[in-house]
Design an enzyme around this catalytic site. Structure first.
Site, PDB file in Angstrom:
ATOM      1  N   GLU A 107      23.677 -18.135 -27.839  1.00 51.11           N
ATOM      2  CA  GLU A 107      24.392 -18.786 -28.945  1.00 51.11           C
ATOM      3  C   GLU A 107      25.259 -17.766 -29.677  1.00 51.11           C
ATOM      4  OE1 GLU A 107      25.270 -21.448 -30.024  1.00 51.11           O
ATOM      5  OE2 GLU A 107      23.736 -22.994 -30.185  1.00 51.11           O
ATOM      6  N   ASP A 111      22.483 -21.436 -37.392  1.00 48.14           N
ATOM      7  CA  ASP A 111      22.772 -21.793 -38.782  1.00 48.14           C
ATOM      8  C   ASP A 111      21.551 -22.558 -39.323  1.00 48.14           C
ATOM      9  OD1 ASP A 111      24.035 -22.767 -41.106  1.00 48.14           O
ATOM     10  OD2 ASP A 111      25.952 -22.973 -40.112  1.00 48.14           O
ATOM     11  N   PHE A 160      31.765 -18.834 -44.734  1.00 49.27           N
ATOM     12  CA  PHE A 160      32.432 -19.484 -43.600  1.00 49.27           C
ATOM     13  C   PHE A 160      33.009 -18.413 -42.688  1.00 49.27           C
ATOM     14  CE2 PHE A 160      35.013 -21.903 -40.890  1.00 49.27           C
ATOM     15  CZ  PHE A 160      34.491 -23.187 -40.916  1.00 49.27           C
TER      16      PHE A 160
HETATM   17  C1  PRP Z   1      27.787 -24.035 -33.695  1.00 49.69           C
HETATM   18  C2  PRP Z   1      27.082 -22.917 -32.963  1.00 49.69           C
HETATM   19  C3  PRP Z   1      25.745 -23.493 -32.641  1.00 49.69           C
HETATM   20  C4  PRP Z   1      25.507 -24.449 -33.786  1.00 49.69           C
HETATM   21  C5  PRP Z   1      24.580 -23.803 -34.764  1.00 49.69           C
HETATM   22  O1  PRP Z   1      28.367 -24.889 -32.772  1.00 49.69           O
HETATM   23  O2  PRP Z   1      27.783 -22.537 -31.802  1.00 49.69           O
HETATM   24  O3  PRP Z   1      25.744 -24.192 -31.410  1.00 49.69           O
HETATM   25  O4  PRP Z   1      26.761 -24.707 -34.416  1.00 49.69           O
HETATM   26  O5  PRP Z   1      24.391 -24.629 -35.874  1.00 49.69           O
HETATM   27  P1  PRP Z   1      22.975 -25.148 -36.317  1.00 49.69           P
HETATM   28  O6  PRP Z   1      22.030 -23.971 -36.287  1.00 49.69           O
HETATM   29  O7  PRP Z   1      23.223 -25.648 -37.724  1.00 49.69           O
HETATM   30  O8  PRP Z   1      22.547 -26.245 -35.408  1.00 49.69           O
HETATM   31  P2  PRP Z   1      29.423 -26.016 -33.210  1.00 49.69           P
HETATM   32  O9  PRP Z   1      28.708 -27.318 -33.404  1.00 49.69           O
HETATM   33  O10 PRP Z   1      30.220 -25.508 -34.379  1.00 49.69           O
HETATM   34  O11 PRP Z   1      30.317 -26.165 -31.925  1.00 49.69           O
HETATM   35  P3  PRP Z   1      31.252 -25.071 -31.228  1.00 49.69           P
HETATM   36  O12 PRP Z   1      30.331 -24.006 -30.680  1.00 49.69           O
HETATM   37  O13 PRP Z   1      31.947 -25.835 -30.157  1.00 49.69           O
HETATM   38  O14 PRP Z   1      32.196 -24.522 -32.266  1.00 49.69           O
END
Ligand code: PRP
Length: 189
Positions: A107, A111, A160
Site C-alpha cells: 500500500e 489511513d 492532505f
Molecule cells: C488510498 C490508499 C489506500 C486507501 C487507504 O486509496 O491507496 O488503498 O486509500 O485508506 P483507508 O486506510 O482509509 O482505507 P484510494 O481509495 O485513495 O485510491 P487510489 O489508490 O486509487 O488513489
C-alpha cells in the site's frame, strides 16, 4: 518544480532521497525475512493496491534481491460518509490463486485502515502460506480500525498528501516526492 505542480501550493514532506532510503530499508528487511522462504519456483508475491501503490511497488521490487512476482488489486473506497462498516468492493481481482504462496500486500498509505482490514481478511481466506503488509506511509491519527503493518516506511501527520502515487483528483501521482497541499499563503517550497 514544473508549473502544473504549482496549481496548488505544495510543501515537500518526504523528499526523493528520503523515499529512496525508506524503500531500501524496507526492501532490506523483507529480503532478510524471506531469504530461504521463496525461490524461482515460488517467488514472493507482491500485491499492489491500485492505483496509489503502483509507484512504490515498482520501486521496492527492484530493491529486493529475491525472486518476486507482481499482481494487483483495485478496490472501491467505502464512501466518505461511511465510518467503520469498511465495506470495500473488489473492482479488479488477482490474476491467479494465492493458495500456499508467500504474499505481501503493498500500500502507499494506510489511513482509516478500512481498506487494509478488508483486504487482509479477504486474502487470508484464500489460503496463502503467509500474508504480510508493506505500506510506505501510515497516518495513525486517522485510524478507525486496528490493523497491523509489518513493514511501515514512515508515519505521517494528518494532512492532505500528494505525490509518489498519492493523488488529488488523479493529479500529482507522478510527483517524485510526497508533499502536503498547503492552504493559500502557507507555501514554503
Ligand atoms: C488510498 C490508499 C489506500 C486507501 C487507504 O486509496 O491507496 O488503498 O486509500 O485508506 P483507508 O486506510 O482509509 O482505507 P484510494 O481509495 O485513495 O485510491 P487510489 O489508490 O486509487 O488513489
Amino acid at each position: 518544480m514544473r508549473d502544473y505542480w504549482r496549481s496548488e501550493p505544495l510543501r515537500c514532506l518526504i523528499g526523493r532521497e528520503e523515499i529512496a532510503a525508506v524503500v531500501e530499508e524496507l526492501a532490506g528487511r523483507i529480503s532478510s525475512d524471506y531469504q530461504g522462504e521463496v525461490g524461482i519456483e515460488e517467488p514472493l508475491l507482491m500485491v499492489g493496491i491500485l492505483k496509489g501503490a503502483a509507484t512504490f511497488l515498482s520501486d521496492i521490487v527492484r530493491a529486493i534481491p529475491l525472486p518476486t512476482a507482481l499482481d494487483f488489486m483495485a478496490v472501491s473506497s467505502y464512501g466518505a460518509s461511511t465510518t467503520s462498516s469498511g465495506v470495500v468492493r473488489i473492482l479488479h481481482d488477482l490474476g491467479s490463486s494465492i493458495e500456499g504462496r508467500h504474499v505481501i500486500i503493498v500500500e502507499d498509505i494506510v489511513d482509516t485502515g478500512l481498506t487494509l482490514q478488508y483486504l487482509q481478511q479477504h486474502l487470508a481466506g484464500r489460503g496463502p502460506a503467509s500474508l504480510r503488509v508493506c505500506a510506505l506511509l501510515d497516518k495513525p491519527d486517522r485510524r478507525e480500525v486496528e490493523v497491523e503493518i509489518d513493514y511501515c516506511g514512515r508515519q505521517v501527520p494528518d494532512e492532505f498528501l500528494v505525490g509518489y502515487g498519492l493523488d488529488l483528483d488523479e493529479r500529482y501521482r507522478d510527483l517524485p516526492f510526497v508533499a502536503v497541499i498547503e492552504s493559500e499563503g502557507e507555501e514554503t517550497t
